[in-house]
Write a protein that holds these residues in place. Structure first.
Motif, PDB file in Angstrom:
ATOM      1  N   GLN A 251       0.846  -1.188   0.000  1.00 46.50           N
ATOM      2  CA  GLN A 251       0.000   0.000   0.000  1.00 46.50           C
ATOM      3  C   GLN A 251       0.884   1.242   0.000  1.00 46.50           C
ATOM      4  O   GLN A 251       1.761   1.378   0.853  1.00 46.50           O
ATOM      5  N   PHE A 252       0.662   2.113  -0.956  1.00 52.19           N
ATOM      6  CA  PHE A 252       1.406   3.364  -1.014  1.00 52.19           C
ATOM      7  C   PHE A 252       0.585   4.440  -0.323  1.00 52.19           C
ATOM      8  O   PHE A 252      -0.588   4.626  -0.624  1.00 52.19           O
ATOM      9  N   THR A 253       1.204   5.152   0.614  1.00 55.15           N
ATOM     10  CA  THR A 253       0.520   6.187   1.388  1.00 55.15           C
ATOM     11  C   THR A 253       1.413   7.412   1.453  1.00 55.15           C
ATOM     12  O   THR A 253       2.630   7.303   1.558  1.00 55.15           O
ATOM     13  N   ARG A 254       0.778   8.594   1.378  1.00 54.99           N
ATOM     14  CA  ARG A 254       1.539   9.841   1.472  1.00 54.99           C
ATOM     15  C   ARG A 254       0.607  10.942   1.966  1.00 54.99           C
ATOM     16  O   ARG A 254      -0.574  10.964   1.643  1.00 54.99           O
ATOM     17  N   ARG A 255       1.171  11.856   2.726  1.00 49.12           N
ATOM     18  CA  ARG A 255       0.414  13.036   3.174  1.00 49.12           C
ATOM     19  C   ARG A 255       0.658  14.165   2.192  1.00 49.12           C
ATOM     20  O   ARG A 255       1.799  14.458   1.845  1.00 49.12           O
ATOM     21  N   ILE A 256      -0.425  14.797   1.762  1.00 44.32           N
ATOM     22  CA  ILE A 256      -0.349  15.954   0.866  1.00 44.32           C
ATOM     23  C   ILE A 256      -1.241  17.034   1.456  1.00 44.32           C
ATOM     24  O   ILE A 256      -2.427  16.802   1.686  1.00 44.32           O
ATOM     25  N   ASP A 257      -0.667  18.182   1.718  1.00 43.57           N
ATOM     26  CA  ASP A 257      -1.410  19.302   2.316  1.00 43.57           C
ATOM     27  C   ASP A 257      -2.164  18.870   3.573  1.00 43.57           C
ATOM     28  O   ASP A 257      -3.324  19.222   3.775  1.00 43.57           O
ATOM     29  N   GLY A 258      -1.512  18.046   4.409  1.00 39.94           N
ATOM     30  CA  GLY A 258      -2.096  17.637   5.671  1.00 39.94           C
ATOM     31  C   GLY A 258      -3.147  16.535   5.577  1.00 39.94           C
ATOM     32  O   GLY A 258      -3.735  16.148   6.578  1.00 39.94           O
ATOM     33  N   GLU A 259      -3.379  16.009   4.379  1.00 42.09           N
ATOM     34  CA  GLU A 259      -4.368  14.954   4.192  1.00 42.09           C
ATOM     35  C   GLU A 259      -3.666  13.700   3.708  1.00 42.09           C
ATOM     36  O   GLU A 259      -2.798  13.757   2.837  1.00 42.09           O
TER      37      GLU A 259
ATOM     38  N   PHE B 286      -3.388  10.180   1.746  1.00 41.88           N
ATOM     39  CA  PHE B 286      -3.953   9.487   0.593  1.00 41.88           C
ATOM     40  C   PHE B 286      -3.265   8.134   0.443  1.00 41.88           C
ATOM     41  O   PHE B 286      -2.070   8.010   0.680  1.00 41.88           O
ATOM     42  N   THR B 287      -4.014   7.121   0.034  1.00 41.56           N
ATOM     43  CA  THR B 287      -3.496   5.766  -0.125  1.00 41.56           C
ATOM     44  C   THR B 287      -3.952   5.191  -1.462  1.00 41.56           C
ATOM     45  O   THR B 287      -5.060   5.452  -1.910  1.00 41.56           O
ATOM     46  N   GLY B 288      -3.071   4.402  -2.082  1.00 41.49           N
ATOM     47  CA  GLY B 288      -3.440   3.655  -3.287  1.00 41.49           C
ATOM     48  C   GLY B 288      -3.870   4.542  -4.433  1.00 41.49           C
ATOM     49  O   GLY B 288      -3.208   5.526  -4.768  1.00 41.49           O
ATOM     50  N   SER B 289      -5.007   4.200  -5.034  1.00 42.95           N
ATOM     51  CA  SER B 289      -5.500   4.944  -6.189  1.00 42.95           C
ATOM     52  C   SER B 289      -5.789   6.405  -5.863  1.00 42.95           C
ATOM     53  O   SER B 289      -5.570   7.278  -6.698  1.00 42.95           O
ATOM     54  N   ASP B 290      -6.290   6.657  -4.655  1.00 47.42           N
ATOM     55  CA  ASP B 290      -6.534   8.048  -4.276  1.00 47.42           C
ATOM     56  C   ASP B 290      -5.240   8.850  -4.321  1.00 47.42           C
ATOM     57  O   ASP B 290      -5.229   9.994  -4.794  1.00 47.42           O
ATOM     58  N   LEU B 291      -4.148   8.256  -3.875  1.00 46.66           N
ATOM     59  CA  LEU B 291      -2.849   8.921  -3.936  1.00 46.66           C
ATOM     60  C   LEU B 291      -2.429   9.149  -5.383  1.00 46.66           C
ATOM     61  O   LEU B 291      -1.990  10.239  -5.749  1.00 46.66           O
ATOM     62  N   LEU B 292      -2.576   8.134  -6.213  1.00 47.16           N
ATOM     63  CA  LEU B 292      -2.215   8.274  -7.622  1.00 47.16           C
ATOM     64  C   LEU B 292      -2.971   9.427  -8.268  1.00 47.16           C
ATOM     65  O   LEU B 292      -2.382  10.279  -8.935  1.00 47.16           O
ATOM     66  N   TRP B 293      -4.289   9.458  -8.075  1.00 46.32           N
ATOM     67  CA  TRP B 293      -5.108  10.504  -8.703  1.00 46.32           C
ATOM     68  C   TRP B 293      -4.806  11.876  -8.105  1.00 46.32           C
ATOM     69  O   TRP B 293      -4.825  12.888  -8.807  1.00 46.32           O
ATOM     70  N   ARG B 294      -4.496  11.930  -6.825  1.00 46.73           N
ATOM     71  CA  ARG B 294      -4.145  13.209  -6.197  1.00 46.73           C
ATOM     72  C   ARG B 294      -2.835  13.732  -6.780  1.00 46.73           C
ATOM     73  O   ARG B 294      -2.708  14.901  -7.108  1.00 46.73           O
TER      74      ARG B 294
END
Length: 101
Positions: free
Chosen positions: A66-74, A76-84
């Motif tokens: 699972q890929f996870t990252r914080r962007i602007d304090g939020e 995101f994981t998986g596909s949500d991260l990719l699309w973000r």
């Protein structure tokens, strides 16, 4: 236009309806600017973005990681991260998603 012969089984329709109603489904906001281009972007640019992103989304998977990252304090994981991340690139340079690139 040729007609495709088809029959419906009421039992199967009910089975599918029951299965779908038991799922925890929710609709996506296709105008969420964190993931998708705004309404006022031209159709070709929007099409190029979706074509590229869907192709990437369906091709990226490394085992069960699972890929996870914080962007602007939020977070995101998986596909949500990719699309973000895709929208971050789109906002910097929407031509990145053109077929020539």
């Amino acid at each position: 236009m040729a007609r495709i012969p088809a029959t419906l089984s009421l039992d199967r329709v009910i089975e599918v309806a029951n299965t779908l109603s038991s799922l925890d489904l929710h609709s996506s906001d296709v105008f969420d600017p964190r993931f998708y281009p705004p309404k006022n972007v031209d159709v070709e640019t929007t099409y190029n973005y979706f074509l590229a992103m869907v192709a990437i989304d369906h091709r990226t998977n490394i085992d069960d990681k699972q890929f996870t990252r914080r962007i602007d304090g939020e977070e995101f994981t998986g596909s949500d991260l990719l699309w973000r991340l895709g929208m971050e690139m789109f906002n910097r340079d929407s031509a990145f998603f053109s077929p020539t690139n």
